[in-house]
Design a protein around this motif. Structure first.
Motif, PDB file in Angstrom:
ATOM      1  N   GLN A 108       0.819  -1.198   0.000  1.00  0.00           N
ATOM      2  CA  GLN A 108       0.000   0.000   0.000  1.00  0.00           C
ATOM      3  C   GLN A 108       0.859   1.255   0.000  1.00  0.00           C
ATOM      4  OE1 GLN A 108      -2.474  -0.472   3.531  1.00  0.00           O
ATOM      5  NE2 GLN A 108      -1.209   1.000   4.661  1.00  0.00           N
ATOM      6  N   VAL A 109       0.314   2.303  -0.636  1.00  0.00           N
ATOM      7  CA  VAL A 109       0.956   3.609  -0.702  1.00  0.00           C
ATOM      8  C   VAL A 109       0.002   4.620  -0.091  1.00  0.00           C
ATOM      9  CG1 VAL A 109       1.874   5.401  -2.214  1.00  0.00           C
ATOM     10  CG2 VAL A 109       2.239   2.991  -2.780  1.00  0.00           C
ATOM     11  N   THR A 110       0.512   5.422   0.849  1.00  0.00           N
ATOM     12  CA  THR A 110      -0.293   6.408   1.556  1.00  0.00           C
ATOM     13  C   THR A 110       0.287   7.800   1.364  1.00  0.00           C
ATOM     14  OG1 THR A 110      -0.929   4.788   3.232  1.00  0.00           O
ATOM     15  CG2 THR A 110      -1.175   7.111   3.826  1.00  0.00           C
ATOM     16  N   LYS A 111      -0.566   8.749   1.076  1.00  0.00           N
ATOM     17  CA  LYS A 111      -0.141  10.150   0.981  1.00  0.00           C
ATOM     18  C   LYS A 111      -0.047  10.730   2.388  1.00  0.00           C
ATOM     19  CE  LYS A 111      -1.373  14.623  -1.044  1.00  0.00           C
ATOM     20  NZ  LYS A 111      -2.378  15.349  -1.849  1.00  0.00           N
ATOM     21  N   ARG A 112       1.137  11.187   2.798  1.00  0.00           N
ATOM     22  CA  ARG A 112       1.346  11.710   4.130  1.00  0.00           C
ATOM     23  C   ARG A 112       1.077  13.207   4.174  1.00  0.00           C
ATOM     24  NH1 ARG A 112       6.841   9.248   6.672  1.00  0.00           N
ATOM     25  NH2 ARG A 112       7.489  11.364   6.146  1.00  0.00           N
ATOM     26  N   LEU A 117       5.163  10.264   0.075  1.00  0.00           N
ATOM     27  CA  LEU A 117       4.395   9.040  -0.061  1.00  0.00           C
ATOM     28  C   LEU A 117       5.056   7.957   0.779  1.00  0.00           C
ATOM     29  CD1 LEU A 117       3.817   9.094  -3.913  1.00  0.00           C
ATOM     30  CD2 LEU A 117       2.118   9.609  -2.156  1.00  0.00           C
ATOM     31  N   ALA A 118       4.267   7.204   1.507  1.00  0.00           N
ATOM     32  CA  ALA A 118       4.777   6.118   2.348  1.00  0.00           C
ATOM     33  C   ALA A 118       4.358   4.794   1.728  1.00  0.00           C
ATOM     34  CB  ALA A 118       4.250   6.238   3.771  1.00  0.00           C
ATOM     35  N   LEU A 242      15.485   7.992   1.035  1.00  0.00           N
ATOM     36  CA  LEU A 242      14.396   7.251   1.659  1.00  0.00           C
ATOM     37  C   LEU A 242      14.435   7.428   3.164  1.00  0.00           C
ATOM     38  CD1 LEU A 242      15.971   5.268  -0.637  1.00  0.00           C
ATOM     39  CD2 LEU A 242      13.866   3.968  -0.312  1.00  0.00           C
ATOM     40  N   TRP A 243      13.241   7.470   3.768  1.00  0.00           N
ATOM     41  CA  TRP A 243      13.092   7.450   5.221  1.00  0.00           C
ATOM     42  C   TRP A 243      12.412   6.125   5.561  1.00  0.00           C
ATOM     43  CZ3 TRP A 243      13.074  11.701   2.226  1.00  0.00           C
ATOM     44  CH2 TRP A 243      13.856  12.781   2.649  1.00  0.00           C
ATOM     45  N   ILE A 244      13.044   5.337   6.389  1.00  0.00           N
ATOM     46  CA  ILE A 244      12.660   3.932   6.583  1.00  0.00           C
ATOM     47  C   ILE A 244      12.204   3.702   8.012  1.00  0.00           C
ATOM     48  CG2 ILE A 244      13.544   1.559   6.575  1.00  0.00           C
ATOM     49  CD1 ILE A 244      15.622   2.548   4.481  1.00  0.00           C
ATOM     50  N   LEU A 253       8.732   2.570   3.558  1.00  0.00           N
ATOM     51  CA  LEU A 253       9.714   3.355   2.819  1.00  0.00           C
ATOM     52  C   LEU A 253       9.024   4.646   2.383  1.00  0.00           C
ATOM     53  CD1 LEU A 253      11.065   0.520   0.483  1.00  0.00           C
ATOM     54  CD2 LEU A 253      11.880   1.131   2.766  1.00  0.00           C
ATOM     55  N   ALA A 254       9.440   5.761   2.931  1.00  0.00           N
ATOM     56  CA  ALA A 254       8.816   7.038   2.607  1.00  0.00           C
ATOM     57  C   ALA A 254       9.743   7.860   1.728  1.00  0.00           C
ATOM     58  CB  ALA A 254       8.471   7.811   3.875  1.00  0.00           C
TER      59      ALA A 254
END
Length: 269
Positions: A108-112, A117-118, A242-244, A253-254
């Motif tokens: 899944q991909v979520t808009k933060r 995107l996360a 990337l922010w993990i 992975l953001a």
């Protein structure tokens, strides 16, 4: 003549022409695999993704498949992030989270709220192995440790300068088919670790930014550093950030993504 919409998105970067480019093709149903492979070969990007909306959305919103220029793959991070951007920006702007059914389960991909995107993917903890004969010579530097998971080797080096100077012998690496090679080292200046990724056996000599590689390297460095949140750079020529966050058997992975092209493919019959 059949027309297929196509978007090109640079993933894991906040600037155009950085990160890893992916082509995204929304289609009502998957095309013949040979046609999808031909489209990926024509695009000549690390991955071309095909997404199909689901009628039954109990588990997922879209089906998703990924193709390199030479084969279909089981897991791809950057093209999933890019697919999420296309859905959230163009296909279904009301969605804040989009779920994709893939060969590797539901991603899944979520808009933060911060605009990033996360991407949630499976954690793939690698295990130590003995380095295959000749691998260090093929990579051009001797790793401190070698680990393995699935179709990838994770090679640990002492410092980022070694990663920057690597010039692997791609022909020699092809002798280790079907494996890919993730070279990684501790980072500096607020970056926890750096990496470069080489997949000549998948038709990709060096991948600019590899989300799936961080499903291995992220858990490794999280365990080594004793914390679950990490900041990573992939130090290819294009570069990626990337922010993990490691969450047990899942990893987040953001990063950012930038749309750079939109158009149509025309399929002759």
């Amino acid at each position: 003549m059949q027309e297929v919409s196509i978007y090109q998105v640079d993933a894991f970067t906040s600037r155009a022409f950085g990160g890893n480019p992916a082509a995204i093709c929304p289609v009502p149903a998957f095309l013949d695999p040979s046609v999808m492979q031909s489209i990926a070969r024509e695009n000549n990007l690390s991955e071309t993704a095909f997404i199909v909306p689901r009628e039954d959305r109990a588990e997922a919103d879209y089906d998703l498949r990924w193709f390199t220029p030479s084969l279909e793959v089981d897991l791809c991070g950057h093209a999933t992030l890019a697919s999420g951007l296309v859905v959230i920006r163009h296909l279904e702007p009301a969605l804040e989270t989009v779920r994709f059914a893939t060969r590797s389960g539901i991603l899944q991909v979520t808009k933060r709220a911060d605009g990033k995107l996360a991407l949630e993917m499976p954690t793939l903890m690698p295990t130590p192995v003995t380095a295959p004969d000749g691998l260090a010579e093929a990579m051009g530097a001797i790793p401190e440790a070698v680990l393995h998971r699935g179709r990838d080797y994770l090679l640990i080096y002492r410092e980022p300068q070694i990663i920057q100077r690597l010039h692997p012998d791609m022909r020699a690496l092809q002798a280790y088919a079907p494996y890919g090679f993730i070279a990684t080292a501790p980072g500096t200046d607020g970056v926890d670790f750096v990496s470069r990724c080489f997949f000549p056996n998948h038709g990709i000599p060096e991948d600019p930014v590899t989300g799936s590689a961080h499903c291995l390297s992220g858990p490794y460095w999280a365990e080594r550093f004793g914390r679950s949140e990490l900041h990573a750079l992939q130090i290819s020529a294009r570069g990626g950030e990337l922010w993990i966050t490691v969450k047990g058997d899942r990893i987040e992975l953001a990063g950012s993504a930038v749309e750079v092209m939109r158009g149509a493919l025309y399929l002759s019959h």
